[in-house]
Design an enzyme around this catalytic site. Structure first.
Site, short mmCIF file in Angstrom:
data_model
loop_
_atom_site.label_atom_id
_atom_site.label_comp_id
_atom_site.label_asym_id
_atom_site.label_seq_id
_atom_site.Cartn_x
_atom_site.Cartn_y
_atom_site.Cartn_z
N ARG A 65 0.88 -1.18 0.00
CA ARG A 65 0.00 0.00 0.00
C ARG A 65 0.91 1.22 0.00
O ARG A 65 1.73 1.40 0.91
CB ARG A 65 -0.92 0.01 1.22
CG ARG A 65 -1.66 1.34 1.38
CD ARG A 65 -2.77 1.30 2.41
NE ARG A 65 -3.95 0.62 1.90
CZ ARG A 65 -5.19 0.82 2.35
NH1 ARG A 65 -5.42 1.70 3.30
NH2 ARG A 65 -6.22 0.17 1.82
N HIS A 78 -7.21 0.82 -6.73
CA HIS A 78 -7.51 0.02 -5.54
C HIS A 78 -8.19 -1.27 -6.01
O HIS A 78 -9.38 -1.50 -5.80
CB HIS A 78 -8.42 0.82 -4.60
CG HIS A 78 -8.46 0.30 -3.20
ND1 HIS A 78 -7.71 -0.78 -2.76
CD2 HIS A 78 -9.18 0.71 -2.11
CE1 HIS A 78 -7.95 -0.99 -1.48
NE2 HIS A 78 -8.84 -0.12 -1.06
N GLN A 115 -10.21 -3.71 -3.71
CA GLN A 115 -11.52 -3.16 -3.40
C GLN A 115 -12.50 -3.50 -4.53
O GLN A 115 -13.64 -3.92 -4.29
CB GLN A 115 -11.41 -1.64 -3.22
CG GLN A 115 -12.71 -0.97 -2.86
CD GLN A 115 -13.21 -1.40 -1.48
OE1 GLN A 115 -12.49 -1.33 -0.51
NE2 GLN A 115 -14.45 -1.86 -1.41
N ASP A 162 -17.21 7.31 -2.33
CA ASP A 162 -15.98 7.18 -1.53
C ASP A 162 -15.72 8.55 -0.90
O ASP A 162 -16.39 9.54 -1.25
CB ASP A 162 -14.82 6.75 -2.45
CG ASP A 162 -13.51 6.55 -1.68
OD1 ASP A 162 -13.54 6.40 -0.44
OD2 ASP A 162 -12.44 6.54 -2.33
N CYS A 200 -16.69 2.08 -0.06
CA CYS A 200 -15.54 1.22 0.28
C CYS A 200 -15.15 1.33 1.74
O CYS A 200 -14.47 0.44 2.26
CB CYS A 200 -14.37 1.56 -0.62
SG CYS A 200 -13.85 3.28 -0.48
#
Ligand code: CP
Ligand code: NVA
Length: 300
Positions: free
Chosen positions: A101, A128, A131, A219, A259
Site C-alpha cells: 500500500r 484500488h 476493493q 468514496d 468502500c
C-alpha cells in the site's frame, strides 16, 4: 513467470469471474480448513494506514495456512532511504508474495519490476483493485448479475473510481461517474476501461448519473495524502452527497455501496449509510473472501 495484481486490468474477465465465484464459495464454507498457503509467508508493506485491507489480508492469509508479515517504512530501512528496488529484491528472497500500500503508483510498478514474487496492490493513489474485486463480488451477490448492471459512482474520480471503471470494462457494467470539474478519474484508465465490455460515462450532475441505477457508490472526498486540500475539497464536493433525495432517482431496489471509511454528513448521510439500502458492511466483509480467492490464484 509470477503474476502481479497492480490494477484490476491485470486480470481478464474470465479470471475475475473465477475469483468472484470462488470467493462466494469460500464465503459459503467451501474447502474450510484447506490450507493452500501452508509454509508460505506473505508480506504486507504499508505506507498508509488501513483497517480493512490490512486485517482482511492478515486473517485471510492465516485462514489459508500462511503467515502474514506486516511492515511499515518506519520499522524497515525504507524509512531510512533504502531503495524500492533493493527492498523488493531482498524481500522476495524471504516471502512468497507481497501486498503493498503506497502513494505513487509508479513506485508500486518499480517494486513489482524488482520483485521475484507476486506483488498485490493494496491501494495506490491511482488504483484500488482489491476493493474492486470485493465490489464486484458484492454486486453479484446482491443483484445476481454483473453484465449490464447500472452503477452510479458519485464523487471524487480517485483510486476507487479508477478501479471501478476497470471493473466496468472487464465485467460489462454500465457505469456513470458524476464528479466536479477537475476531479475526473484518470484519463488513461478511462480509455482502457472503454476498450472493454462495459460503458463508462463521465457526468457532472449526480441526479442524472443516479437515474434508474441499480447501485449507487461513493468514496471519501479527501483521500489519504490529500489532507492539505481538505477544506477546498469539501466545498467542491458539497453537491456530491448520497442522500435520500438523490436515491429517489435510482431504482426502488437500489443498493448503496461505499468502500469505507465513511464520513457521515460528507459524501453520504448517516441515514442512508445505516438504512436498508446500504450493503457497506457486507461489502467490507467480502474483502476477506475475494482476497483469499485472489491469493489462491496468484501464490503458487
Ligand atoms: N476500503 C479500504 O481499503 O479500507 P482500509 O483503508 O481500511 O484498508
Ligand atoms: N480513496 C480513499 C480510499 C480509502 C480506502 C483513499 O485513497 O484514501
Amino acid at each position: 513467470m509470477t503474476k502481479d495484481f497492480l490494477r484490476l486490468w491485470d486480470l481478464g474477465s474470465e479470471e475475475i469471474g473465477d475469483i468472484i465465484e470462488r470467493a462466494i464459495g469460500l464465503k459459503a464454507g467451501a474447502d474450510a480448513g484447506k490450507c493452500p498457503l501452508i509454509g508460505k509467508s506473505i508480506g504486507l508493506l504499508f505506507e498508509k494506514p488501513s483497517t480493512r485491507t490490512r486485517i482482511s489480508f492478515e486473517v485471510g492469509i492465516y485462514q489459508l495456512g500462511g503467515q502474514p508479515v506486516y511492515m511499515t517504512p518506519a520499522e524497515t530501512q525504507i524509512g531510512r532511504g533504502e531503495s524500492v528496488a533493493d527492498t523488493a529484491r531482498v524481500l522476495s528472497r524471504y516471502l512468497d508474495g507481497i501486498v503493498v500500500r503506497t502513494y505513487e503508483h509508479a513506485k508500486l510498478e518499480d517494486f513489482a519490476r524488482h520483485s521475484e514474487v507476486p506483488v498485490i496492490n493494496g491501494l495506490s493513489d491511482l488504483h484500488h483493485p482489491c476493493q474492486a474485486l470485493s465490489d464486484l463480488m458484492t454486486m453479484k451477490e446482491k443483484k445476481g448479475r454483473l453484465e449490464g448492471l447500472k452503477v452510479a459512482y458519485i464523487g471524487d474520480g480517485n483510486n476507487v473510481a479508477n478501479s471501478l471503471m476497470e471493473a466496468a470494462g472487464r465485467m460489462g457494467l454500465s457505469l456513470n461517474i458524476a464528479c466536479p470539474e477537475g476531479y475526473e478519474p484518470d484519463p488513461d484508465t478511462l480509455e482502457l476501461a472503454r476498450s472493454g465490455r462495459g460503458e463508462v460515462l463521465i457526468l457532472r450532475d449526480p441526479k442524472e448519473a443516479a437515474g434508474r441505477a441499480d447501485v449507487v457508490y461513493t468514496d471519501v472526498w479527501v483521500s489519504m495524502g490529500q489532507e492539505e486540500e481538505a477544506e477546498k475539497r469539501r466545498r467542491k464536493f458539497s453537491a456530491y452527497q448520497i442522500n435520500s433525495s438523490l436515491l429517489l432517482c435510482a431504482k426502488e431496489d437500489v443498493i448503496v455501496m461505499h468502500c469505507l471509511p465513511a464520513y457521515r454528513g460528507e459524501e453520504i448521510t448517516g441515514e442512508i449509510l445505516e438504512g436498508p439500502r446500504s450493503v457497506v458492511f457486507d461489502q467490507a466483509e467480502n474483502r476477506l473472501h475475494a482476497q483469499k480467492a485472489l491469493l489462491e490464484m496468484l501464490i503458487k
